[in-house]
Design a protein around this motif. Structure first.
Motif, PDB file in Angstrom:
ATOM      1  N   ALA A   1     -14.874 -25.114  -6.048  1.00  0.00           N
ATOM      2  CA  ALA A   1     -13.837 -25.657  -5.156  1.00  0.00           C
ATOM      3  C   ALA A   1     -13.978 -25.065  -3.763  1.00  0.00           C
ATOM      4  O   ALA A   1     -13.861 -25.763  -2.754  1.00  0.00           O
ATOM      5  N   ILE A   2     -14.246 -23.757  -3.691  1.00  0.00           N
ATOM      6  CA  ILE A   2     -14.393 -23.127  -2.373  1.00  0.00           C
ATOM      7  C   ILE A   2     -15.636 -23.670  -1.672  1.00  0.00           C
ATOM      8  O   ILE A   2     -15.611 -23.965  -0.477  1.00  0.00           O
TER       9      ILE A   2
ATOM     10  N   LEU B   1     -17.072 -11.291  -2.505  1.00  0.00           N
ATOM     11  CA  LEU B   1     -15.669 -11.212  -2.082  1.00  0.00           C
ATOM     12  C   LEU B   1     -14.741 -11.600  -3.227  1.00  0.00           C
ATOM     13  O   LEU B   1     -13.658 -11.021  -3.398  1.00  0.00           O
ATOM     14  N   MET B   2     -15.163 -12.589  -4.026  1.00  0.00           N
ATOM     15  CA  MET B   2     -14.351 -12.957  -5.190  1.00  0.00           C
ATOM     16  C   MET B   2     -14.281 -11.801  -6.177  1.00  0.00           C
ATOM     17  O   MET B   2     -13.255 -11.584  -6.820  1.00  0.00           O
TER      18      MET B   2
ATOM     19  N   LEU C   1     -13.625 -20.394 -15.427  1.00  0.00           N
ATOM     20  CA  LEU C   1     -12.719 -20.240 -14.286  1.00  0.00           C
ATOM     21  C   LEU C   1     -13.484 -19.843 -13.029  1.00  0.00           C
ATOM     22  O   LEU C   1     -13.263 -20.391 -11.951  1.00  0.00           O
ATOM     23  N   ALA C   2     -14.401 -18.896 -13.183  1.00  0.00           N
ATOM     24  CA  ALA C   2     -15.128 -18.404 -12.007  1.00  0.00           C
ATOM     25  C   ALA C   2     -15.958 -19.517 -11.381  1.00  0.00           C
ATOM     26  O   ALA C   2     -15.957 -19.690 -10.160  1.00  0.00           O
TER      27      ALA C   2
ATOM     28  N   VAL D   1     -15.579 -22.791 -11.626  1.00  0.00           N
ATOM     29  CA  VAL D   1     -14.749 -23.849 -11.044  1.00  0.00           C
ATOM     30  C   VAL D   1     -14.158 -23.382  -9.717  1.00  0.00           C
ATOM     31  O   VAL D   1     -14.107 -24.141  -8.739  1.00  0.00           O
ATOM     32  N   ALA D   2     -13.736 -22.104  -9.673  1.00  0.00           N
ATOM     33  CA  ALA D   2     -13.144 -21.592  -8.431  1.00  0.00           C
ATOM     34  C   ALA D   2     -14.171 -21.596  -7.307  1.00  0.00           C
ATOM     35  O   ALA D   2     -13.892 -22.056  -6.195  1.00  0.00           O
TER      36      ALA D   2
ATOM     37  N   PHE E   1     -10.082 -12.416 -17.825  1.00  0.00           N
ATOM     38  CA  PHE E   1      -9.613 -12.057 -16.485  1.00  0.00           C
ATOM     39  C   PHE E   1     -10.040 -10.660 -16.063  1.00  0.00           C
ATOM     40  O   PHE E   1     -10.509 -10.449 -14.950  1.00  0.00           O
TER      41      PHE E   1
ATOM     42  N   VAL F   1     -17.147 -29.554  -7.939  1.00  0.00           N
ATOM     43  CA  VAL F   1     -16.232 -29.132  -8.997  1.00  0.00           C
ATOM     44  C   VAL F   1     -16.509 -29.893 -10.287  1.00  0.00           C
ATOM     45  O   VAL F   1     -16.431 -29.325 -11.375  1.00  0.00           O
TER      46      VAL F   1
ATOM     47  N   ALA G   1     -11.614  -9.604  -5.107  1.00  0.00           N
ATOM     48  CA  ALA G   1     -10.308 -10.156  -5.469  1.00  0.00           C
ATOM     49  C   ALA G   1     -10.040  -9.965  -6.957  1.00  0.00           C
ATOM     50  O   ALA G   1      -8.915  -9.677  -7.359  1.00  0.00           O
ATOM     51  N   PHE G   2     -11.081 -10.110  -7.779  1.00  0.00           N
ATOM     52  CA  PHE G   2     -10.868  -9.969  -9.223  1.00  0.00           C
ATOM     53  C   PHE G   2     -10.664  -8.518  -9.629  1.00  0.00           C
ATOM     54  O   PHE G   2     -10.204  -8.260 -10.744  1.00  0.00           O
TER      55      PHE G   2
ATOM     56  N   LEU H   1     -19.755 -14.974  -0.995  1.00  0.00           N
ATOM     57  CA  LEU H   1     -18.506 -15.457  -1.577  1.00  0.00           C
ATOM     58  C   LEU H   1     -18.262 -14.815  -2.944  1.00  0.00           C
ATOM     59  O   LEU H   1     -17.146 -14.380  -3.251  1.00  0.00           O
TER      60      LEU H   1
END
Lengths: 203, 423
Positions: free
Chosen positions: A157-158, A183-184, A150-151, A153-154, A12, A34, A187-188, A180
């Motif tokens: 989905a987006i 921007l992610m 995780l990254a 898959v996220a 994380f 996905v 957020a991280f 994207l």
């Protein structure tokens, strides 16, 4: 507790993709749906989790000066690491082809290309430069792989969600995926700065 | 109304020749009049006056109390720092005038930049702006510190609107919350203007004792003669910061010394009623809760997200209490609801219908994890004083995935049921 810290940190807080921007090629190319992203993510977790300890053993007992050969062979590091990674990827490829031909077809060239996925080699080199022990390198490999999983898959989905958005024509496809990802990354950054080891020590 | 309609019809610009102007005109026009679309005999769509624009106006209405108190509190904090009019209602005209001089430029710059970009792109795409920026434009001034330099604000708004929204296809297509993206941009690009103890009180040279209050032309030459002619108190240009004033927010204090350090400076009542330094709109909890109830009752915002976030926060707060390794972790979980911008984030940020998860189960999960991560970032991350902005952006990343999983699970369940029925 140490291992949990390293796992959380590499998954994380210092995410391979969103903090170091490693492994971008397959991350951007396979994240259109996905399902395939999920498959590739699992493959990366496996490869990272397996190659990291093997590379640790090679580095520690074969290449370093205190190893079995008592010669400093660290200049062979890159080539040996890549060889280990390539053989592991071969293994994954055979397993995927046998048990999930659909996924094999969907991943296409990107499955063998895990070999040159910079997240995998980068992980092994991080392991050397941070001087992890064997157990720590296992935790780091699994954590790093999990973070990468995780990254991807996220973002998959987006990207499924924005598939029918009215995105300006020049940005469709890879362009918007890059924006994207940036921007992610912002957020991280929310978790960056948390130090699990220091928190555990405070107790 | 008839006269207004005729007037607006007469000045309508040509759509072909001046698309940008026409888009702007259309935005103003639909403010006053609902377009004359009605459900005809054909087609399955029901047309209703409750369109996107009116939905967004509800949110703006819910924010008005926050604006009122925010304007007052900018002035109140300023006068607390220089030790004048420390009572709640004393010198209220000065406080409101001071707040207005601070917030009006922020509001205007936000709208000129944001709405300008919005109208330009809407005209290029050939559709109306649909007030896409109405809510973001109302939220951004409320989440900025009162002293923010206007050029930084303009850059942040442009960044958020262009990269966060227009690149993704305009209103309703954005993945990340626009207002929070603007704030996060300032937070990471210009950290000194939005964090620390120096920024939350406006109109002072610094927070050191003896630092002079800085009044502009508007204070001294516009409002002072006006108040003088009415026989009211005026701004005092010789005022300076009193001893013992720090400008630190409760969260900054709690991070250093836990709840005891907070209560030495602020009483829980002051924190609840919002007479503390902070971002413009976040401090007055009852007004925000009133806005949240209004939005939940009119079904503009999802109560599931709000309740999920509250539960997540309480759960995490209890977890941290049980751990209690640092003074900040020992802060009782219910006092976390007194500090910082929890309520504002819950009412207006987390519930953004575009960026939140859209399935009902997904909303619970989404809200819960915002609460969880928000408190984790607030308490465990020494780099950031407050967690909600980043927690919501973080969960924006996962909202699509949560929806995907909920849908897949539903599909799987129904498939199993169908298979069972067919055998």
């Amino acid at each position: 507790m140490d291992y949990v810290n390293i796992f959380l940190k590499s998954a994380f807080i210092e995410n391979m993709v969103l903090a170091y921007f490693l492994g971008m090629c397959s991350y951007l190319a396979v994240s259109k749906s996905v399902k395939t992203a999920f498959g590739l993510g699992l493959a990366v977790i496996f490869v990272l989790g397996i190659t990291m300890p093997i590379n640790w053993v090679i580095n520690h007992y074969l290449l370093s000066e205190n190893g079995l050969l008592h010669i400093d062979l660290t200049f062979l590091r890159l080539i040996l690491f890549i060889a280990v990674i390539a053989s592991m990827v071969q293994l994954v490829e055979m397993v995927v082809e046998k048990f999930s031909p659909a996924l094999y077809a969907a991943l296409g060239i990107f499955l063998p290309l895990i070999t040159v996925n910079c997240a995998i080699l980068g992980g092994s080199l991080f392991m050397v430069s941070r001087e992890y022990t064997f157990g720590e390198s296992v935790a780091f490999g699994l954590g790093g792989g999990f973070g990468w999983f995780l990254a991807i898959v996220a973002i998959a989905a987006i990207r499924e969600r924005i598939r029918y958005s009215n995105i300006p024509a020049p940005l469709r496809g890879l362009g918007i995926a890059f924006i994207l990802t940036g921007l992610m990354g912002i957020a991280f950054m929310s978790l960056m700065g948390i130090d699990p080891a220091a928190l555990a020590a405070a107790k | 109304m008839k006269g207004l309609l005729n007037f607006l019809k007469r000045i309508e610009p040509d759509k072909e020749k001046r698309p940008v102007l026409h888009t702007f005109y259309d935005a103003v026009f639909t403010f006053f009049f609902v377009p004359a679309h009605v459900t005809s005999g054909k087609g399955v769509h029901i047309r209703d006056g409750m369109n996107l624009k009116r939905l967004m106006v509800m949110v703006v209405l819910a924010l008005q109390l926050c604006y009122l108190f925010g304007t007052y509190n900018i002035g109140h904090q300023h006068f607390l720092a220089i030790g004048q009019y420390t009572g709640f209602l004393e010198g209220i005209h000065l406080k409101l005038a001071f707040g207005l001089i601070q917030i009006l430029p922020i509001f205007i710059v936000t709208h000129i930049v944001g709405l300008g970009i919005e109208i330009y792109y809407a005209a290029k795409r050939g559709h109306g702006v649909e007030e896409g920026f109405l809510v973001s434009g109302a939220l951004i001034p409320l989440i900025m510190p009162p002293d923010i330099p206007l050029w930084i604000l303009a850059v942040a708004v442009a960044f958020a609107v262009i990269l966060g929204k227009e690149a993704f296809g305009g209103t309703g297509m954005n993945v990340f919350n626009i207002a929070l993206l603007a704030r996060a941009f300032v937070f990471f690009a210009y950290p000194t203007t939005i964090s620390g103890d120096e920024v939350w009180v406006a109109g002072l040279e610094s927070m050191q004792a003896g630092a002079a209050a800085t009044y502009s032309w508007a204070h001294l030459s516009l409002f002072n003669p006006l108040f003088e002619s009415l026989g009211w108190a005026t701004f005092d240009p010789t005022a300076s910061v009193i001893d013992g004033f720090t400008g630190a927010t409760p969260l900054a204090l709690a991070a250093k010394g836990g709840w005891d350090a907070v209560t030495q400076v602020y009483s829980p009542a002051a924190m609840w009623w919002g007479t503390i330094p902070g971002s413009v709109g976040e401090t007055m909890k009852p007004f925000i809760i009133a806005g949240a109830l209004f939005l939940a009752l009119t079904k503009v915002a999802s109560w599931r997200v709000m309740l999920g976030m509250l539960l997540g926060t309480i759960f995490t707060g209890m977890l941290l209490n049980a751990w209690s390794a640092t003074p900040f972790m020992e802060v009782p979980w219910y006092y976390h609801l007194y500090m910082g911008s929890f309520w504002f984030a819950m009412a207006f940020m987390a519930t953004d219908p575009v960026t939140a998860a859209s399935t009902n189960v997904g909303k619970w999960i989404y809200g819960f994890f915002i609460g969880f991560f928000g408190l984790i970032i607030r308490v465990l991350n020494p780099a950031y004083p407050e967690g909600w902005m980043l927690a919501i952006l973080f969960m924006n990343v996962w909202a699509s995935l949560i929806d995907y999983m909920v849908l897949q699970r539903n599909i799987g369940r129904r498939m199993a049921r169908a298979k069972q029925a067919s055998t």
